[in-house]
Write a protein that holds these residues in place. Sequence first.
Motif, mmCIF file in Angstrom:
data_model
loop_
_atom_site.group_PDB
_atom_site.id
_atom_site.type_symbol
_atom_site.label_atom_id
_atom_site.label_comp_id
_atom_site.label_asym_id
_atom_site.label_seq_id
_atom_site.Cartn_x
_atom_site.Cartn_y
_atom_site.Cartn_z
ATOM 1 N N SER A 81 -12.353 -6.654 -2.731
ATOM 2 C CA SER A 81 -13.615 -5.911 -2.787
ATOM 3 C C SER A 81 -13.588 -4.926 -3.947
ATOM 4 N N PRO A 82 -13.828 -5.368 -5.179
ATOM 5 C CA PRO A 82 -13.853 -4.439 -6.322
ATOM 6 C C PRO A 82 -14.845 -3.314 -6.078
ATOM 7 N N ALA A 83 -14.513 -2.126 -6.575
ATOM 8 C CA ALA A 83 -15.299 -0.928 -6.273
ATOM 9 C C ALA A 83 -16.783 -1.100 -6.586
ATOM 10 N N ALA A 84 -17.101 -1.757 -7.696
ATOM 11 C CA ALA A 84 -18.498 -1.869 -8.123
ATOM 12 C C ALA A 84 -19.346 -2.672 -7.146
ATOM 13 N N ILE A 85 -18.730 -3.624 -6.444
ATOM 14 C CA ILE A 85 -19.506 -4.485 -5.537
ATOM 15 C C ILE A 85 -19.017 -4.388 -4.094
ATOM 16 N N ALA A 86 -18.119 -3.460 -3.814
ATOM 17 C CA ALA A 86 -17.530 -3.356 -2.475
ATOM 18 C C ALA A 86 -18.569 -3.246 -1.360
ATOM 19 N N PRO A 87 -19.650 -2.464 -1.520
ATOM 20 C CA PRO A 87 -20.645 -2.374 -0.436
ATOM 21 C C PRO A 87 -21.332 -3.700 -0.137
ATOM 22 N N CYS A 109 -20.592 7.197 7.852
ATOM 23 C CA CYS A 109 -20.423 7.392 6.408
ATOM 24 C C CYS A 109 -20.962 6.223 5.589
ATOM 25 N N TRP A 110 -20.943 5.017 6.159
ATOM 26 C CA TRP A 110 -21.344 3.808 5.446
ATOM 27 C C TRP A 110 -20.675 3.744 4.065
ATOM 28 N N THR A 111 -21.433 3.739 2.988
ATOM 29 C CA THR A 111 -20.849 3.547 1.656
ATOM 30 C C THR A 111 -20.673 4.865 0.893
ATOM 31 N N ALA A 112 -20.682 5.971 1.583
ATOM 32 C CA ALA A 112 -20.528 7.268 0.918
ATOM 33 C C ALA A 112 -19.174 7.346 0.205
ATOM 34 N N PRO A 113 -19.102 8.008 -0.934
ATOM 35 C CA PRO A 113 -17.829 8.142 -1.661
ATOM 36 C C PRO A 113 -16.782 8.871 -0.824
ATOM 37 N N LEU A 114 -15.532 8.641 -1.147
ATOM 38 C CA LEU A 114 -14.418 9.323 -0.484
ATOM 39 C C LEU A 114 -14.258 10.727 -1.074
ATOM 40 N N PRO A 115 -13.839 11.691 -0.238
ATOM 41 C CA PRO A 115 -13.622 11.602 1.210
ATOM 42 C C PRO A 115 -14.907 11.896 1.975
ATOM 43 N N CYS A 116 -15.135 11.118 3.021
ATOM 44 C CA CYS A 116 -16.286 11.322 3.880
ATOM 45 C C CYS A 116 -15.782 11.528 5.308
ATOM 46 N N SER A 117 -16.404 12.435 6.033
ATOM 47 C CA SER A 117 -15.947 12.749 7.387
ATOM 48 C C SER A 117 -17.137 13.154 8.246
ATOM 49 N N ARG A 118 -16.963 13.038 9.558
ATOM 50 C CA ARG A 118 -18.001 13.454 10.500
ATOM 51 C C ARG A 118 -17.947 14.952 10.774
ATOM 52 N N GLY A 119 -16.994 15.627 10.146
ATOM 53 C CA GLY A 119 -16.856 17.060 10.341
ATOM 54 C C GLY A 119 -15.450 17.431 10.764
ATOM 55 N N VAL A 120 -14.788 18.303 10.008
ATOM 56 C CA VAL A 120 -13.418 18.702 10.317
ATOM 57 C C VAL A 120 -13.257 20.194 10.056
ATOM 58 N N ASP A 121 -12.208 20.753 10.624
ATOM 59 C CA ASP A 121 -11.804 22.113 10.283
ATOM 60 C C ASP A 121 -10.293 22.207 10.457
ATOM 61 N N ASN A 122 -9.725 23.253 9.980
ATOM 62 C CA ASN A 122 -8.295 23.513 10.147
ATOM 63 C C ASN A 122 -7.411 22.469 9.457
ATOM 64 N N ILE A 123 -7.870 21.877 8.353
ATOM 65 C CA ILE A 123 -6.998 20.983 7.587
ATOM 66 C C ILE A 123 -7.000 21.414 6.125
ATOM 67 N N ALA A 149 0.817 -1.215 0.000
ATOM 68 C CA ALA A 149 0.000 0.000 0.000
ATOM 69 C C ALA A 149 0.849 1.264 0.000
ATOM 70 N N PHE A 150 2.119 1.169 0.373
ATOM 71 C CA PHE A 150 3.001 2.333 0.323
ATOM 72 C C PHE A 150 3.468 2.615 -1.106
ATOM 73 N N ILE A 151 3.284 1.626 -1.990
ATOM 74 C CA ILE A 151 3.744 1.752 -3.374
ATOM 75 C C ILE A 151 2.585 1.999 -4.331
ATOM 76 N N THR A 152 1.468 1.332 -4.068
ATOM 77 C CA THR A 152 0.348 1.387 -4.997
ATOM 78 C C THR A 152 -0.962 1.198 -4.260
ATOM 79 N N ALA A 153 -2.042 1.597 -4.902
ATOM 80 C CA ALA A 153 -3.368 1.329 -4.341
ATOM 81 C C ALA A 153 -3.642 -0.168 -4.383
ATOM 82 N N LEU A 154 -4.338 -0.674 -3.378
ATOM 83 C CA LEU A 154 -4.620 -2.111 -3.303
ATOM 84 C C LEU A 154 -5.899 -2.428 -4.067
ATOM 85 N N SER A 155 -5.839 -2.227 -5.359
ATOM 86 C CA SER A 155 -6.998 -2.421 -6.226
ATOM 87 C C SER A 155 -7.229 -3.901 -6.493
ATOM 88 N N PHE A 156 -8.329 -4.180 -7.169
ATOM 89 C CA PHE A 156 -8.646 -5.552 -7.554
ATOM 90 C C PHE A 156 -7.550 -6.117 -8.460
#
Length: 570
Positions: free
Chosen positions: A161-167, A533-547, A57-64
């Motif tokens: 977990s391929p993106a299309a069926i990950a949920p 967030c459940w299956t909401a697209p990235l990025p999802c957060s409960r609320g942030v500031d100062n980033i 994961a430090f080199i590449t995304a862990l895709s299907f």
Amino acid sequence: MLYSIAVWILLGLASWAVGLTVLKGLQIRCFTRPGDRFIIAICLGLVLLSNVLLALAFITALSFGVGIGVGICTLLLVYCWRAELNQFWRTLSPSDWSSLLAVVVIVAYYTSRKVTWIDAGLYHFGATRWLAEFGAVPGVALLLDNFGFTSAWFALTAPLSPAAIAPRVSAVTNGFVLLMMMLTGLMALRRCSFGRAWVTDWFMVASLGLTLPILFLTTFMSAILVSPSPDIPVIFLTLMVAWSLLTVINHRSGAPAQPMAQSTPQLLDGSLVPLILATGALSIKLTALPLVPVTLLFYWTRKSDAQRLLVGSAVTLLLLLPIIAMGAVTSGCPFYPVSTFCLDLPWTLSTEQANEAAEVIQGWNRWFGTPPAGAHPLFWRIGQWLQFAKLNSIMVLLLLVAVILLQITRKAARRFHVKGILWLFGLGIVGMGFILLQAPMIRFGLGYFVAPTAVAIAVFISNPSPVLSRWRPKLVQLLPVVAWGTVGLIVFSQRSQLGERLILPPAMPSTRTVVERSHDVTYLLPVNERKLCWTAPLPCSRGVDNIQLRNPEKGIEAGFAWANGNKPDD
């Protein structure tokens, strides 16, 4: 169901091939029976594959696609060890194959339920998707501090977990763990029924006999079971660590039912297996921490010298490097939520944030409020904790049983020539103490609470009466009948749901979101009571500031940092 079964076959073969390579490379021979060797190879391969993927994961995304690439490499190993695989298949009778197929169908149906566990919606699914889509992302815990709880288990789940069926398939890896539990238990039960059992088989029957009902019959644990939660593999690996300890120790002196050859401990021998499993469990979740010092001490004391201590420490550190590095990348704290070792990085969470995350788990002083006047604070909190969940009473009961049985079991073990009892009791008691002090919930340490009672049962029942011996073969003949009877009952009673779950499980819950912004970071805020967030697209957060984005040109893939370097005061 069909997707899960296909993944389990490939994951099982890949894990077995990797684990068998380790067993052969280290020339470990204490797991002599084909079934034992097959199971322990899968467990070893499972933790090693998880850590390899976490490092990738430090080199590449862990895709299907990455999962397919890793799968092809491991299948080459399967081809190399095809002779041993064929030898193992030949040991299975038609009755065994029938029972195996039925169990696979039952587990596939059971784990194809809808994922409803709260933590899955909070951060398990999200952490998996970040790894699958982007790999290691610096400062992702600034979006949601729970992303600081990194796990090699999420790395294993991501490419499956391929993106299309990950949920729909986020629980596929925990389903595999449940399948391994069932098959390991049935293998041990079959040996017990035919009178070919060693004390290790009785231990596995007893430990899973105590564990599985809690997982199946309690609403709380059954919801966790059908989810991507790392708690389930840690429970199973804790039992496998205890089982492998018992196997390695009794290999030298001879198992109670069938003596084995004498052997002198070598630098690289079977005592490394519990250590590898324990360290792998720790890379999955910090609640496995007690396993590591116990198994490291076990490896060192087998033949006490500085060289073994150096090798054991090196193996432990090597396996922990990916999870330590991932912690530093995601939150700036290698052992999050422990704030002691946090690094000075542009995205490091504040000490207050780390401490608050720890308090959620271990904050006895905050869980139940302030004790009433005149009440003893400690006794009042224990009383509140016991009332908080029925399973807490089971934790106390199993702890008391372990303490009571220690001396009785030790004497019986001497009489029946079973060695290693103190190691298993020590492992259980140390683990129970750790969980009660740090994270007093049974889901974090069920394996610790079960192990001492299970080994006590194993010692006493491994020498059954003649009456039981006459009935044992009949029990094995009933296994396929019971298994297929269960399949028939499922088909008859769940006809409507069976069609819906035949290929894929139902999707996880979804939620409505609104777009929010912090400086140049645009994210989705879930609109529900608990802000999951459940299956909401990235990025999802409960609320942030100062980033802000670390590199606006590369977007969220480059990670996040405190806005203008203004980290909150600790």
